[in-house]
Motif scaffolding. Structure first.
Motif, PDB file in Angstrom:
ATOM      1  N   GLU A   1       0.803  -1.218   0.000  1.00  0.00           N
ATOM      2  CA  GLU A   1       0.000   0.000   0.000  1.00  0.00           C
ATOM      3  C   GLU A   1       0.837   1.269   0.000  1.00  0.00           C
ATOM      4  O   GLU A   1       0.344   2.336  -0.381  1.00  0.00           O
ATOM      5  CB  GLU A   1      -0.900   0.003   1.236  1.00  0.00           C
ATOM      6  N   ALA A   2       2.089   1.163   0.443  1.00  0.00           N
ATOM      7  CA  ALA A   2       2.920   2.356   0.566  1.00  0.00           C
ATOM      8  C   ALA A   2       4.380   1.999   0.372  1.00  0.00           C
ATOM      9  O   ALA A   2       4.777   0.834   0.480  1.00  0.00           O
ATOM     10  CB  ALA A   2       2.707   3.016   1.927  1.00  0.00           C
ATOM     11  N   LEU A   3       5.169   3.020   0.066  1.00  0.00           N
ATOM     12  CA  LEU A   3       6.619   2.875  -0.044  1.00  0.00           C
ATOM     13  C   LEU A   3       7.283   4.171   0.382  1.00  0.00           C
ATOM     14  O   LEU A   3       6.599   5.177   0.599  1.00  0.00           O
ATOM     15  CB  LEU A   3       7.035   2.466  -1.458  1.00  0.00           C
ATOM     16  N   ASP A   4       8.610   4.138   0.513  1.00  0.00           N
ATOM     17  CA  ASP A   4       9.253   5.265   1.196  1.00  0.00           C
ATOM     18  C   ASP A   4      10.369   5.949   0.414  1.00  0.00           C
ATOM     19  O   ASP A   4      11.203   6.631   1.009  1.00  0.00           O
ATOM     20  CB  ASP A   4       9.793   4.796   2.552  1.00  0.00           C
ATOM     21  N   SER A   5      10.413   5.799  -0.879  1.00  0.00           N
ATOM     22  CA  SER A   5      11.502   6.408  -1.651  1.00  0.00           C
ATOM     23  C   SER A   5      11.399   7.932  -1.662  1.00  0.00           C
ATOM     24  O   SER A   5      10.345   8.510  -1.362  1.00  0.00           O
ATOM     25  CB  SER A   5      11.480   5.880  -3.084  1.00  0.00           C
ATOM     26  N   SER A   6      12.494   8.576  -2.033  1.00  0.00           N
ATOM     27  CA  SER A   6      12.513  10.034  -2.168  1.00  0.00           C
ATOM     28  C   SER A   6      11.649  10.452  -3.356  1.00  0.00           C
ATOM     29  O   SER A   6      11.263   9.624  -4.198  1.00  0.00           O
ATOM     30  CB  SER A   6      13.938  10.523  -2.376  1.00  0.00           C
ATOM     31  N   ILE A   7      11.355  11.730  -3.448  1.00  0.00           N
ATOM     32  CA  ILE A   7      10.565  12.246  -4.565  1.00  0.00           C
ATOM     33  C   ILE A   7      11.244  11.935  -5.894  1.00  0.00           C
ATOM     34  O   ILE A   7      10.598  11.494  -6.854  1.00  0.00           O
ATOM     35  CB  ILE A   7      10.339  13.765  -4.401  1.00  0.00           C
TER      36      ILE A   7
ATOM     37  N   PHE B   1      25.161  17.607  -6.389  1.00  0.00           N
ATOM     38  CA  PHE B   1      24.132  18.278  -5.600  1.00  0.00           C
ATOM     39  C   PHE B   1      23.321  19.232  -6.468  1.00  0.00           C
ATOM     40  O   PHE B   1      22.095  19.329  -6.344  1.00  0.00           O
ATOM     41  CB  PHE B   1      24.739  19.023  -4.415  1.00  0.00           C
ATOM     42  N   GLU B   2      23.991  19.928  -7.360  1.00  0.00           N
ATOM     43  CA  GLU B   2      23.292  20.814  -8.284  1.00  0.00           C
ATOM     44  C   GLU B   2      22.347  20.005  -9.179  1.00  0.00           C
ATOM     45  O   GLU B   2      21.216  20.401  -9.439  1.00  0.00           O
ATOM     46  CB  GLU B   2      24.301  21.580  -9.136  1.00  0.00           C
ATOM     47  N   ALA B   3      22.814  18.847  -9.624  1.00  0.00           N
ATOM     48  CA  ALA B   3      21.981  17.964 -10.447  1.00  0.00           C
ATOM     49  C   ALA B   3      20.761  17.494  -9.650  1.00  0.00           C
ATOM     50  O   ALA B   3      19.643  17.416 -10.187  1.00  0.00           O
ATOM     51  CB  ALA B   3      22.795  16.763 -10.919  1.00  0.00           C
ATOM     52  N   TYR B   4      20.958  17.179  -8.386  1.00  0.00           N
ATOM     53  CA  TYR B   4      19.847  16.756  -7.533  1.00  0.00           C
ATOM     54  C   TYR B   4      18.804  17.862  -7.397  1.00  0.00           C
ATOM     55  O   TYR B   4      17.589  17.619  -7.507  1.00  0.00           O
ATOM     56  CB  TYR B   4      20.359  16.363  -6.148  1.00  0.00           C
ATOM     57  N   GLN B   5      19.253  19.076  -7.136  1.00  0.00           N
ATOM     58  CA  GLN B   5      18.309  20.185  -6.970  1.00  0.00           C
ATOM     59  C   GLN B   5      17.449  20.369  -8.218  1.00  0.00           C
ATOM     60  O   GLN B   5      16.234  20.572  -8.128  1.00  0.00           O
ATOM     61  CB  GLN B   5      19.061  21.476  -6.655  1.00  0.00           C
ATOM     62  N   ASN B   6      18.084  20.301  -9.373  1.00  0.00           N
ATOM     63  CA  ASN B   6      17.348  20.450 -10.626  1.00  0.00           C
ATOM     64  C   ASN B   6      16.394  19.277 -10.854  1.00  0.00           C
ATOM     65  O   ASN B   6      15.256  19.462 -11.300  1.00  0.00           O
ATOM     66  CB  ASN B   6      18.324  20.582 -11.796  1.00  0.00           C
ATOM     67  N   ALA B   7      16.855  18.064 -10.551  1.00  0.00           N
ATOM     68  CA  ALA B   7      16.012  16.888 -10.746  1.00  0.00           C
ATOM     69  C   ALA B   7      14.801  16.934  -9.815  1.00  0.00           C
ATOM     70  O   ALA B   7      13.680  16.590 -10.229  1.00  0.00           O
ATOM     71  CB  ALA B   7      16.820  15.618 -10.497  1.00  0.00           C
ATOM     72  N   ARG B   8      15.009  17.323  -8.584  1.00  0.00           N
ATOM     73  CA  ARG B   8      13.889  17.404  -7.632  1.00  0.00           C
ATOM     74  C   ARG B   8      12.821  18.385  -8.132  1.00  0.00           C
ATOM     75  O   ARG B   8      11.618  18.078  -8.119  1.00  0.00           O
ATOM     76  CB  ARG B   8      14.393  17.811  -6.248  1.00  0.00           C
ATOM     77  N   LYS B   9      13.245  19.561  -8.567  1.00  0.00           N
ATOM     78  CA  LYS B   9      12.293  20.550  -9.083  1.00  0.00           C
ATOM     79  C   LYS B   9      11.531  19.993 -10.287  1.00  0.00           C
ATOM     80  O   LYS B   9      10.309  20.142 -10.386  1.00  0.00           O
ATOM     81  CB  LYS B   9      13.035  21.825  -9.491  1.00  0.00           C
TER      82      LYS B   9
END
Length: 368
Positions: free
Chosen positions: A235-241, A300-308
């Motif tokens: 029913e649920a999982l816990d991965s990051s966005i 980290f810059e790549a992560y910020q862009n991917a998250r957005k």
């Protein structure tokens, strides 16, 4: 929850010795993910003194949603070593799954690879300590932790016996509390976990958390997450966005409601063969190792862009992302955080007989 500003993270990298000019230069060329002409690449490989083969299960072309830093790793290492090291990226699991990659790097079939902590921690048990909830989940604390002397002494030092070295801690963001679309429910309080069937990675600490929360955890391999969600296995999982959107087999289409609780860091690492490092001449070795400071900043810059990007795309899919209030987050951390007595045997099992004292040392390093 603490919000990580661009200014604070750049200060953190400055303290780490990161050259922002180097990361900026890498990012300037990386986003287009340009592929050099085959002849130029062949010439570079032919004239290089060393070849660094790097394996990953992720697709290089998916850099918008997956901050794997493949191109940054290639470009920064080659530039910093004046092309004495040629980097070949083997993506999409062409050189094996994550567990296979570990052995490939250990025995020099590959020189490096991208691995999740879930796949690396069975070898280096101490890594699983980050999966105790609500102490090193946010990006700023996590980065302070992994660049600390305490982390190097008590965790990273254990990798050497397996002829590997961790040179890059990926920032992927905090794990969430996410229900699938066939079971849409907002999870924001300790009681919301009760009885919930949860897909989790291979982690002793996360397994302990879900039992503590009175949920029903199931260890399901990541490549099967989407298929088992469609089949109603959990029913649920816990991965990051980022992980939820870029997950395999169109996992993004199975997502219901995301609660961005910041459980633990959804951690990955880049490992390197110590035999490869030792094979390098002293100057090239120093250049190679120094490259990972700039790569860390670029990742980290790549992560910020991917998250957005992932948040925007989830909005198009009609997926709701909820951010708990400070009061709600405090209630979760109080119920399940590292002060709970249930974590004492886990700390000792992962960190040894002095695990309680060592964890306190790591905790102080994380909070700064």
């Amino acid at each position: 929850m603490a919000t990580l500003s661009r200014r604070s993270i750049l200060k953190a990298f400055a303290a780490f010795g990161a050259g922002l000019s180097a990361s900026g230069l890498a990012l300037e060329t990386c986003w287009a993910a340009r592929v050099r002409p085959d002849k130029e690449e062949r010439d570079k490989e032919r004239t290089a003194r060393y070849v660094f083969n790097f394996g990953s299960i992720y697709a290089t072309e998916n850099y918008l949603t997956t901050p794997h830093a493949h191109q940054q790793i290639k470009q920064i290492i080659e530039q910093n070593t004046n092309n004495k090291i040629y980097v070949k990226i083997y993506d999409k699991g062409t050189r094996g799954s994550e567990s296979q990659l570990i052995n490939a790097v250990r025995y020099q079939a590959m020189q490096g690879g991208l691995l999740s902590f879930a796949n690396l921690s069975p070898l280096i048990n101490e890594l699983d300590i980050v999966n105790i909830p609500f102490w090193a989940a946010d990006n700023e604390r996590y980065l302070r932790l992994v660049r600390s002397a305490a982390w190097n002494k008590h965790v990273l030092s254990k990798a050497g016996q397996y002829k590997i070295r961790v040179l890059l801690h990926y920032v992927i963001g905090g794990r969430t509390a996410t229900t699938i679309r066939h079971h849409e429910k907002l999870i924001k309080s300790p009681d919301d976990f009760i009885g919930m069937s949860y897909r989790i990675p291979n982690s002793r600490a996360l397994g302990t958390f879900y039992k503590l929360a009175k949920a029903a955890p199931q260890v399901i391999p990541w490549p099967l997450a989407a298929a088992t969600a469609r089949a109603g296995r959990f029913e649920a999982l816990d991965s990051s966005i980022v992980g939820l959107y870029s997950g395999p087999d169109n996992l993004k289409n199975e997502i219901g409601i995301i609660s961005d609780i910041g459980l633990v860091q959804d951690a990955w690492a880049a490992i390197v063969s110590t035999d490869f490092i030792e094979s390098l001449d002293p100057v090239t070795r120093a250049q190679f190792l120094d490259s990972f400071t700039a790569i860390q900043a670029a990742q980290f810059e790549a992560y910020q862009n991917a998250r957005k990007y992932c948040i925007q795309e989830f909005a198009k899919l009609g997926v709701r992302i909820y951010t708990p209030t400070q009061q709600e987050h405090t209630a979760l951390a109080t119920a399940f955080g590292p002060a709970n007595h249930a974590w004492a045997p886990v700390k000792t099992a992962l960190l040894g007989p002095n695990g309680m004292a060592i964890f306190d040392e790591l905790y102080k390093a994380a909070i700064g």
